[in-house]
Design an enzyme around this catalytic site. Structure first.
Site, PDB file in Angstrom:
ATOM      1  N   ASP A 129       1.119   3.555   4.584  1.00  0.00           N
ATOM      2  CA  ASP A 129      -0.150   4.056   3.813  1.00  0.00           C
ATOM      3  C   ASP A 129      -0.865   4.791   4.909  1.00  0.00           C
ATOM      4  OD1 ASP A 129      -0.586   1.507   4.811  1.00  0.00           O
ATOM      5  OD2 ASP A 129      -1.398   0.829   2.774  1.00  0.00           O
ATOM      6  N   LYS A 139      -6.122   7.215  10.742  1.00  0.00           N
ATOM      7  CA  LYS A 139      -7.631   7.106  10.749  1.00  0.00           C
ATOM      8  C   LYS A 139      -7.874   6.990  12.483  1.00  0.00           C
ATOM      9  CE  LYS A 139      -9.712   4.057   7.715  1.00  0.00           C
ATOM     10  NZ  LYS A 139     -10.466   2.885   7.377  1.00  0.00           N
ATOM     11  N   ASP A 183      -4.420   2.407  11.062  1.00  0.00           N
ATOM     12  CA  ASP A 183      -6.014   2.184  11.339  1.00  0.00           C
ATOM     13  C   ASP A 183      -5.935   1.650  12.808  1.00  0.00           C
ATOM     14  OD1 ASP A 183      -8.546   1.832  10.514  1.00  0.00           O
ATOM     15  OD2 ASP A 183      -8.235  -0.349  10.006  1.00  0.00           O
ATOM     16  N   SER A 184      -6.088   0.558  13.306  1.00  0.00           N
ATOM     17  CA  SER A 184      -6.031   0.143  14.490  1.00  0.00           C
ATOM     18  C   SER A 184      -4.722   0.130  15.149  1.00  0.00           C
ATOM     19  CB  SER A 184      -6.452  -1.347  14.697  1.00  0.00           C
ATOM     20  OG  SER A 184      -5.570  -2.174  14.010  1.00  0.00           O
ATOM     21  N   GLY A 185      -3.834   0.254  14.321  1.00  0.00           N
ATOM     22  CA  GLY A 185      -2.318   0.595  14.921  1.00  0.00           C
ATOM     23  C   GLY A 185      -1.750  -0.862  15.317  1.00  0.00           C
ATOM     24  N   GLY A 244       0.777  -1.305   0.018  1.00  0.00           N
ATOM     25  CA  GLY A 244       0.059   0.186   0.030  1.00  0.00           C
ATOM     26  C   GLY A 244       0.934   1.167  -0.057  1.00  0.00           C
ATOM     27  N   ARG A 296      -5.437   0.428  -6.524  1.00  0.00           N
ATOM     28  CA  ARG A 296      -4.271   0.933  -5.888  1.00  0.00           C
ATOM     29  C   ARG A 296      -3.497   1.937  -6.928  1.00  0.00           C
ATOM     30  NH1 ARG A 296      -2.237  -2.355  -1.749  1.00  0.00           N
ATOM     31  NH2 ARG A 296      -2.994  -4.503  -2.068  1.00  0.00           N
ATOM     32  N   THR A 315      -0.687  -3.476  13.439  1.00  0.00           N
ATOM     33  CA  THR A 315       0.474  -3.862  12.449  1.00  0.00           C
ATOM     34  C   THR A 315       1.809  -2.912  12.852  1.00  0.00           C
ATOM     35  OG1 THR A 315      -1.030  -4.054  10.760  1.00  0.00           O
ATOM     36  CG2 THR A 315       1.176  -4.136   9.996  1.00  0.00           C
ATOM     37  N   ASP A 343      -5.695  -0.510  -1.358  1.00  0.00           N
ATOM     38  CA  ASP A 343      -6.563  -1.343  -2.316  1.00  0.00           C
ATOM     39  C   ASP A 343      -8.085  -1.678  -1.531  1.00  0.00           C
ATOM     40  OD1 ASP A 343      -5.292  -3.038  -0.270  1.00  0.00           O
ATOM     41  OD2 ASP A 343      -6.143  -4.782  -1.400  1.00  0.00           O
TER      42      ASP A 343
END
Ligand code: IMP
Ligand code: MG
Length: 175
Positions: free
Chosen positions: A99, A130, A102-104, A43, A164, A106, A158
């Site tokens: 990229d 986010k 989100d939840s963090g 991403g 993408r 990763t 994606d």
């Protein structure tokens, strides 16, 4: 699953303008140094290229690919390395290029993984943030845009491996 047409959230011109600003900030923050950029595939690839083109300090690249186990759109927090770094990062000034946070989960895993390899310094640069979805606190050094809780496509991101290549940031409704 029904996918409606995407809508433009952030135009190509706006993304490019913001990337230029971030590049200028990095050029000034690392004025007398060289940096090692690590792109988190897939991403972040478009963001990394567009950012790197605007950097005037010496730059090297590496790439990493991870997947998180789990179903649907929420990740479980268990991260698997699909493609590891090809060069050591010990003693280097590293910036991770992502990229979206989100939840963090990763990035939380990746930050631990990177710190264990003893870079001289480690910063995180993300195109999108986010914040409403955050489950783990993530320290971010360079952020392109904070965005609402919508599903994003384009500029590398994606839906089911598609979209993408869109040159702008779009939203998609997934029912
Ligand atoms: P996290 O571990 O929940 O922060 O998830 C981060 C990863 O999920 C990102 O690197 C993206 O690959 C993917 N992701 C999260 N939100 C979106 C989105 O809105 N569109 C596309 N991919 C996303
Ligand atoms: Mg990613």
């Amino acid at each position: 699953m029904n996918v409606a047409a995407h809508q433009i959230l952030i135009s190509e011109a706006e993304v490019n303008r913001r990337i230029r600003e971030i590049a200028e900030q990095i050029n000034s923050d690392y004025a007398d140094k060289s940096i090692h950029l690590v792109c988190v595939l897939k991403g972040s690839v478009m963001f990394m290229c567009e950012l790197a083109k605007r950097l005037t300090i010496p730059v090297t690249f590496d790439f990493m690919s991870v997947t998180s186990y789990g179903s649907g759109s929420s990740s479980s927090g268990v991260v698997r390395i699909v493609h590891d770094l090809t060069e050591p990062i010990e003693g280097k000034d590293v910036i991770i290029i992502e990229d979206i946070i989100d939840s963090g989960t990763t990035m939380n895993y990746l930050l631990t993984f990177f710190h264990e390899r003893h870079p001289a310094s480690l910063k995180l640069c993300t195109l999108l943030d986010k914040p409403s979805r955050r489950e783990v606190e993530i320290p971010m050094d360079y952020v392109g845009f904070q965005i609402p809780d919508e599903f994003i496509v384009g500029y590398g991101l994606d839906y089911d491996q598609k979209y993408r290549n869109l040159p702008y940031i779009g939203t998609i409704k997934v029912d």
